[in-house]
Scaffold this motif. Structure first.
Motif, PDB file in Angstrom:
ATOM      1  N   ARG A 168       7.056 -88.879  -4.211  1.00 24.75           N
ATOM      2  CA  ARG A 168       8.171 -89.087  -5.410  1.00 24.75           C
ATOM      3  C   ARG A 168       9.655 -89.376  -4.736  1.00 24.75           C
ATOM      4  O   ARG A 168      10.515 -89.731  -5.503  1.00 24.75           O
ATOM      5  N   THR A 169       9.739 -89.261  -3.487  1.00 24.25           N
ATOM      6  CA  THR A 169      11.099 -89.624  -2.903  1.00 24.25           C
ATOM      7  C   THR A 169      11.649 -90.882  -3.045  1.00 24.25           C
ATOM      8  O   THR A 169      10.721 -91.963  -2.667  1.00 24.25           O
ATOM      9  N   ARG A 170      12.756 -91.083  -3.846  1.00 21.85           N
ATOM     10  CA  ARG A 170      13.339 -92.548  -4.189  1.00 21.85           C
ATOM     11  C   ARG A 170      14.418 -92.688  -3.245  1.00 21.85           C
ATOM     12  O   ARG A 170      14.565 -93.757  -2.849  1.00 21.85           O
ATOM     13  N   ALA A 171      15.236 -91.591  -2.695  1.00 22.26           N
ATOM     14  CA  ALA A 171      16.552 -92.127  -2.319  1.00 22.26           C
ATOM     15  C   ALA A 171      16.939 -90.715  -1.382  1.00 22.26           C
ATOM     16  O   ALA A 171      16.605 -89.703  -1.697  1.00 22.26           O
ATOM     17  N   ILE A 172      17.696 -90.987  -0.366  1.00 24.75           N
ATOM     18  CA  ILE A 172      18.629 -90.048   0.223  1.00 24.75           C
ATOM     19  C   ILE A 172      19.801 -90.317   0.064  1.00 24.75           C
ATOM     20  O   ILE A 172      20.332 -91.287   0.259  1.00 24.75           O
ATOM     21  N   CYS A 202      12.113 -95.986   0.885  1.00 22.84           N
ATOM     22  CA  CYS A 202      13.023 -95.251  -0.006  1.00 22.84           C
ATOM     23  C   CYS A 202      14.647 -95.877   0.154  1.00 22.84           C
ATOM     24  O   CYS A 202      14.817 -96.734   1.215  1.00 22.84           O
ATOM     25  N   LEU A 203      15.389 -95.541  -0.591  1.00 25.06           N
ATOM     26  CA  LEU A 203      16.645 -96.436  -0.624  1.00 25.06           C
ATOM     27  C   LEU A 203      17.600 -95.035   0.042  1.00 25.06           C
ATOM     28  O   LEU A 203      17.387 -93.826   0.042  1.00 25.06           O
ATOM     29  N   ALA A 204      18.710 -95.354   0.710  1.00 26.27           N
ATOM     30  CA  ALA A 204      19.810 -94.768   1.336  1.00 26.27           C
ATOM     31  C   ALA A 204      20.925 -94.987   0.635  1.00 26.27           C
ATOM     32  O   ALA A 204      21.364 -96.096   0.136  1.00 26.27           O
ATOM     33  N   ILE A 205      21.518 -93.755  -0.100  1.00 32.42           N
ATOM     34  CA  ILE A 205      22.954 -94.135  -0.726  1.00 32.42           C
ATOM     35  C   ILE A 205      23.875 -93.063   0.214  1.00 32.42           C
ATOM     36  O   ILE A 205      23.781 -91.984   0.402  1.00 32.42           O
ATOM     37  N   THR A 206      24.927 -94.137   0.817  1.00 31.15           N
ATOM     38  CA  THR A 206      25.626 -93.557   1.586  1.00 31.15           C
ATOM     39  C   THR A 206      27.194 -93.423   1.153  1.00 31.15           C
ATOM     40  O   THR A 206      27.832 -94.403   0.683  1.00 31.15           O
TER      41      THR A 206
END
Ligand SMILES: Cc1ncc(COP(=O)(O)O)c(C=O)c1O
Length: 396
Positions: A168-172, A202-206
């Motif tokens: 279920r992980t979509r983003a970190i 997954c996406l990474a949002i920094t």
């Protein structure tokens, strides 16, 4: 009749009752009430540089008063493309950029644009307190991975991080340099995160809002520059911290074009656009500000030096931050019978220094119960006044 808790939240959505008002703002209120030195909220108490102020004044004189293009004034988008190429060798085209009302709005617009109800986000804690509520407002479920302090600084357990990822992980969400720990993620750590993102698609949002406040010769590494990450990273930053203009509300999200379209839509319906003349000023500041940005870390190194040894002498346990302008200290020696929140309230009331209790940076308040955060984006007299009060504390 005495109002009940149910009365006090009647009419508020179930989603919004899942989080509480920011403790940081409460501490700022208490600082004013007790006339304390405010080292709680993360804003500078010194002026912004003249070149950005002059650029804003000129933009208003030039009658830049109406809505900018919703995803950003062309001048600022050009300045951003040039800046990211110059500083990091990143190829940022017009189609990647959404200018927002601060990086705060860039983050919530991004999360709403990329998350579906039931998706999970991975968030390091202690965290900048917006990420949990932002995830909830987007319908997602945050999963937390704790970063812990040792004599060598702050680090995370790789097995724990890997275990937080699932189908279920979509983003970190990654914040480097970090508020509140001052941690700067190393290249090896970022590569480990990169591998997990690729493995789990997954996406990474920094959140890179402190990109220019980094110490001891470290270099800021945008995660988007690592092999395989340009197409799955949303890079968020803004002018608030770099140019000491937190009230101007100009930030941005840089995203692969397929995602930028979604972010732009959310941003348009949330706020229409960031302040038009201040976007033009931000563009000029970015074009002219490289030398200023290089000097910024030296200026903050001097402020760090005014505060860290003084706190350590007074008994606050901490290591020197690697970036940003916060120190998250362990206050166990002071606690006795009271908890960290009570200690922070006592500190503002009796000692005259406002801090933020560590509990506000964790999903489970108990994890931060023995911590308090000091912010040092302040003038020398403000910092010296605070450290005099702190020194008196150790004599009590
Ligand atoms: C990690 C982090 N991100 C974002 C922000 C807010 O940035 P902006 O003023 O661009 O909304 C802050 C402010 O303290 C912060 O510490």
């Amino acid at each position: 009749m005495t109002p009940t808790l149910a009365d006090s939240t009647r009419g508020v959505s179930a989603r919004v009752t899942q989080f509480t008002e920011s403790v940081i703002r409460e501490m700022t209120r208490l600082a004013a009430e007790y006339d304390a030195v405010n080292l709680a909220q993360g804003f500078p108490d010194f002026p912004a540089p003249d070149f950005i102020k002059e650029a804003a004044i000129q933009a208003i004189r030039d009658d830049i008063n109406q809505y900018a293009v919703t995803w950003g004034d062309p001048l600022l988008r050009q300045a951003l493309s040039a800046k990211y190429a110059r500083w990091y060798g990143m190829e940022v085209t017009d189609a990647n950029i959404t200018v927002c009302c601060g990086s705060t709005e860039a983050m919530i617009s991004t999360l709403i644009a990329v998350l579906n109800p039931g998706d999970e986000t991975v968030i390091f804690e202690p965290f900048y307190e917006n990420y949990g509520p932002d995830s909830i407002l987007s319908g997602a479920v945050p999963r937390f991975v704790t970063v812990r302090q040792s004599a060598d600084g702050w680090s995370f357990d790789r097995a724990e991080l890997a275990a937080a990822f699932n189908l279920r992980t979509r983003a970190i969400i990654i914040n480097t340099p970090n508020n509140p720990t001052g941690k700067v993620f190393t290249r090896a750590e970022l590569e480990f995160i990169r591998d997990l993102c690729i493995q789990h698609d997954c996406l990474a949002i920094t959140d890179e809002i402190y990109e220019h406040i980094i110490y001891d010769g470290r270099q800021h590494i945008p995660l988007a520059t690592l092999d395989g990450m340009a197409e799955r990273t949303i890079t968020i930053s803004g002018i608030s911290k770099t140019f000491s203009v937190t009230g101007w509300r100009v930030g941005w999200a840089l995203a692969p074009a397929r995602l930028a379209g979604g972010i732009r839509k959310v941003h348009d319906f949330l706020t229409v656009g960031a302040p038009a003349p201040l976007q033009v000023a931000a563009a000029k500041a970015m074009d002219q500000g490289d030398e200023y940005c290089r000097q910024l870390s030296a200026d903050y190194t001097a402020r760090r030096q005014r505060v860290v040894p003084a706190l350590q002498r007074a008994g606050f346990q901490c290591t020197a931050p690697e970036g940003a302008y916060y120190i998250l200290t362990d206050v166990t020696p002071f606690l006795g019978m009271c908890g960290g929140e009570e200690f922070a309230r006592w500190l503002v009331r009796e000692v005259g220094v406002a801090t933020v209790p560590g509990s506000s940076f964790y999903h489970d308040a108990a994890l931060g119960a023995a911590q308090t955060r000091f912010c040092y984006s302040k003038t020398d007299p403000t910092l010296d006044a605070a450290m005099r009060k702190i020194a008196a504390l150790s004599k009590r």
